[in-house]
Design a protein around this motif. Sequence first.
Motif, PDB file in Angstrom:
ATOM      1  N   PHE A 210      -6.520 -13.559  -0.150  1.00  0.00           N
ATOM      2  CA  PHE A 210      -5.362 -13.959   0.475  1.00  0.00           C
ATOM      3  C   PHE A 210      -4.192 -13.008   0.181  1.00  0.00           C
ATOM      4  CE2 PHE A 210      -1.244 -16.071  -0.481  1.00  0.00           C
ATOM      5  CZ  PHE A 210      -1.115 -16.566   0.912  1.00  0.00           C
ATOM      6  N   VAL A 211      -3.471 -12.280   1.134  1.00  0.00           N
ATOM      7  CA  VAL A 211      -2.487 -11.443   1.067  1.00  0.00           C
ATOM      8  C   VAL A 211      -1.230 -12.192   0.596  1.00  0.00           C
ATOM      9  CG1 VAL A 211      -1.423  -9.531   1.974  1.00  0.00           C
ATOM     10  CG2 VAL A 211      -3.920  -9.937   2.528  1.00  0.00           C
ATOM     11  N   SER A 212      -0.644 -11.955  -0.252  1.00  0.00           N
ATOM     12  CA  SER A 212       0.463 -12.645  -0.777  1.00  0.00           C
ATOM     13  C   SER A 212       1.856 -11.989  -0.483  1.00  0.00           C
ATOM     14  CB  SER A 212       0.584 -12.779  -2.353  1.00  0.00           C
ATOM     15  OG  SER A 212       0.394 -11.752  -2.991  1.00  0.00           O
ATOM     16  N   SER A 213       1.570 -10.513  -0.188  1.00  0.00           N
ATOM     17  CA  SER A 213       2.652  -9.714   0.377  1.00  0.00           C
ATOM     18  C   SER A 213       2.310  -8.450   1.140  1.00  0.00           C
ATOM     19  CB  SER A 213       3.428  -9.062  -0.909  1.00  0.00           C
ATOM     20  OG  SER A 213       4.586  -8.410  -0.765  1.00  0.00           O
ATOM     21  N   PRO A 214       2.619  -8.565   2.350  1.00  0.00           N
ATOM     22  CA  PRO A 214       1.797  -7.500   3.284  1.00  0.00           C
ATOM     23  C   PRO A 214       2.755  -6.089   2.861  1.00  0.00           C
ATOM     24  CG  PRO A 214       3.545  -8.658   4.450  1.00  0.00           C
ATOM     25  CD  PRO A 214       3.449  -9.362   3.088  1.00  0.00           C
ATOM     26  N   PHE A 215       2.165  -5.237   3.609  1.00  0.00           N
ATOM     27  CA  PHE A 215       2.887  -3.635   3.712  1.00  0.00           C
ATOM     28  C   PHE A 215       4.175  -3.847   4.692  1.00  0.00           C
ATOM     29  CE2 PHE A 215       3.377   0.587   5.717  1.00  0.00           C
ATOM     30  CZ  PHE A 215       3.156   1.363   4.657  1.00  0.00           C
ATOM     31  N   GLY A 216       5.150  -2.887   4.179  1.00  0.00           N
ATOM     32  CA  GLY A 216       6.420  -2.820   4.868  1.00  0.00           C
ATOM     33  C   GLY A 216       7.525  -3.324   3.997  1.00  0.00           C
ATOM     34  N   THR A 217       8.469  -3.535   4.952  1.00  0.00           N
ATOM     35  CA  THR A 217       9.991  -4.034   4.293  1.00  0.00           C
ATOM     36  C   THR A 217       9.661  -5.324   3.924  1.00  0.00           C
ATOM     37  OG1 THR A 217      11.154  -2.685   5.803  1.00  0.00           O
ATOM     38  CG2 THR A 217      12.431  -4.455   4.893  1.00  0.00           C
TER      39      THR A 217
END
Length: 331
Positions: A210-217
């Motif tokens: 599970f991705v809790s925070s993606p790449f980017g702003t």
Amino acid sequence: MQIFWVSSSVGEIKSVNLTKKTLAMWLIVATMALISFGIIVEYVRARLALRIDFSLTSEPVNLHRTTKVESLQNEIANLNKLYHARLAEARKQADATQQAMKDRLIQIQRQADISFQKVKELEVANRKLTAIATPPALLNEKQKNTGLGGPFRPEPKTPTGADLPVVLEETLEELTQRNQFIIESAARWDQQIAWLIHKPITIPVNNNVFVSSPFGTRIDPITNSLSRHTGLDFQASAGTPIFSSGAGVVEKAGWDPEYGNEVLINHGDGFITRYAHASQLLVKTGDSVEYQQLIAKSGSTGRTTGPHLHFEVIKDSKAIDPSKVLIGLSR
């Protein structure tokens, strides 16, 4: 004609009158006497010869017969020798043909064994590719509703004895070409696999991805202000195993004020991966790591609000979106 002679005892003169008829009679009598004498002598000689040795009387006949028998025996002996010579040559040729067939069959068996071994190796390579290309959540899924089809081609008939040498030659050549193709294909696939497993392509955690925070702003979780997130945060409880996303060399295994306990792995071709906030490091700087090797355990070290894995992919010193290269997260 008269013949006169004087008797010695009384001195009396006697005479005989010989005519042509008388002379002819005496000549015939003398001739008959000589012939009879010759017959008697030959008869006596034959009787003596029979009593002494019967073979003497048949010697001329037996000699003639013996010469014919010996001639026939010699001819038969010569024919017998010729027959055995031809038979030996035929057997020799048959043995040579049989041995050649055996040699061909052995070669075909060896080629078949090579093909079988290469097929097994290709199956292993296919499993490797499947494992690399399949997301962890789908590894245990089975393929369903397999489609089958294709043109109908009947199985070729079993060749006859006369056709067998040609069939063996064609089969051997076909197997050799097929093996060469498989060997070349396997070599290319091995190179591809070797290149692929050194790239950061697999998700570094296996359980409950599970991705809790993606790449980017994003909104920084600590300052609540806009910030740039250079990686992906995978939600993971403390102690969750962390695996290398690809093979490579550990460039750093140690402490960082913001990332806490971190591991940096150099995968070559300008690719570096970062595994941060670990509770425990299981490798050290300079170690060579294999594809999906256990390297650390997740935690909340460094600048963080709780246990998770911060994962980065760096290409040529610039952070890129890991979801573009991770199988299962690509978009």
